[in-house]
Design an enzyme around this catalytic site. Structure first.
Site, PDB file in Angstrom:
ATOM      1  N   THR A   1       0.804  -1.209   0.000  1.00 30.86           N
ATOM      2  CA  THR A   1       0.000   0.000   0.000  1.00 30.86           C
ATOM      3  C   THR A   1       0.845   1.270   0.000  1.00 30.86           C
ATOM      4  O   THR A   1       2.034   1.246   0.312  1.00 30.86           O
ATOM      5  CB  THR A   1      -0.951   0.020   1.220  1.00 30.86           C
ATOM      6  OG1 THR A   1      -0.182   0.037   2.421  1.00 30.86           O
ATOM      7  CG2 THR A   1      -1.870  -1.182   1.211  1.00 30.86           C
ATOM      8  N   ASP A   2       0.185   2.380  -0.331  1.00 26.29           N
ATOM      9  CA  ASP A   2       0.842   3.691  -0.309  1.00 26.29           C
ATOM     10  C   ASP A   2       0.444   4.429   0.971  1.00 26.29           C
ATOM     11  O   ASP A   2      -0.203   3.855   1.854  1.00 26.29           O
ATOM     12  CB  ASP A   2       0.506   4.486  -1.569  1.00 26.29           C
ATOM     13  CG  ASP A   2      -0.986   4.765  -1.733  1.00 26.29           C
ATOM     14  OD1 ASP A   2      -1.737   4.634  -0.743  1.00 26.29           O
ATOM     15  OD2 ASP A   2      -1.387   5.131  -2.843  1.00 26.29           O
ATOM     16  N   LEU A   3       0.797   5.691   1.071  1.00 30.37           N
ATOM     17  CA  LEU A   3       0.495   6.473   2.274  1.00 30.37           C
ATOM     18  C   LEU A   3      -0.996   6.636   2.532  1.00 30.37           C
ATOM     19  O   LEU A   3      -1.413   6.853   3.664  1.00 30.37           O
ATOM     20  CB  LEU A   3       1.155   7.854   2.188  1.00 30.37           C
ATOM     21  CG  LEU A   3       2.675   7.853   2.316  1.00 30.37           C
ATOM     22  CD1 LEU A   3       3.223   9.249   2.043  1.00 30.37           C
ATOM     23  CD2 LEU A   3       3.102   7.371   3.683  1.00 30.37           C
TER      24      LEU A   3
ATOM     25  N   GLY B   1      -3.064   4.232   2.184  1.00 25.96           N
ATOM     26  CA  GLY B   1      -3.565   2.930   2.618  1.00 25.96           C
ATOM     27  C   GLY B   1      -4.210   2.112   1.524  1.00 25.96           C
ATOM     28  O   GLY B   1      -4.895   1.133   1.799  1.00 25.96           O
ATOM     29  N   ILE B   2      -4.001   2.505   0.253  1.00 25.62           N
ATOM     30  CA  ILE B   2      -4.540   1.726  -0.865  1.00 25.62           C
ATOM     31  C   ILE B   2      -3.377   1.097  -1.632  1.00 25.62           C
ATOM     32  O   ILE B   2      -2.232   1.537  -1.532  1.00 25.62           O
ATOM     33  CB  ILE B   2      -5.422   2.578  -1.798  1.00 25.62           C
ATOM     34  CG1 ILE B   2      -4.639   3.724  -2.431  1.00 25.62           C
ATOM     35  CG2 ILE B   2      -6.631   3.117  -1.040  1.00 25.62           C
ATOM     36  CD1 ILE B   2      -5.430   4.507  -3.460  1.00 25.62           C
TER      37      ILE B   2
END
Length: 138
Positions: free
Chosen positions: A22-24, A26-27
């Site tokens: 995930t990225d920052l 949250g996806i």
């Protein structure tokens, strides 16, 4: 061609989304969908008795040369994704594979992937009969 328009059954794998995917926000980071789809293509080959290590020993490599991808909805940490791969067409050296990433039957991502059989020098070579047999007759 949408994957649902093919007459062949999709080979599917399950992929759990981990924090590292995930990225920052949250996806799932967009590039990780490519990894999920690569795993599904590899498992499709494996399910049909095609060993990529053995192909490499014969100086044959399946190389992705094009991908048309559409991101429709995000996946999030802990989601259990279904990743599909369906070989849909081939020529002597090239194959097209339709792929989808699903969450509970809902499409998150779709792709049309073109692979080319190449030798170690980067030159196209004919697809081995066992690999070509995965694709419907053209």
């Amino acid at each position: 061609m949408p994957i649902t328009d093919t007459c062949l059954p999709a080979h599917t794998i399950q992929v759990r989304v981990y924090y590292e995917d995930t990225d920052l926000a949250g996806i799932v980071y967009h590039a990780n969908y490519l990894k999920f789809m690569e795993r599904a293509r590899t498992e499709t080959l494996r399910a049909h008795g095609i060993d990529q290590t053995r192909l490499a020993e014969e100086d044959i490599f399946l190389t992705v040369t094009a991908m048309d991808i559409a991101f429709k909805s995000p996946a999030r940490i802990d989601d259990l994704l279904t990743v599909e791969a369906v070989p849909i067409s081939t020529t002597g050296v090239r194959g097209t594979i339709a792929q989808r990433v699903l969450l509970d039957g809902r499409e998150l991502c779709t792709a049309m992937v073109t692979v080319v059989c190449m030798n170690g020098k980067g030159r196209p070579v004919r697809m081995p009969p066992t690999t070509r047999a995965l694709f419907p007759a053209s």
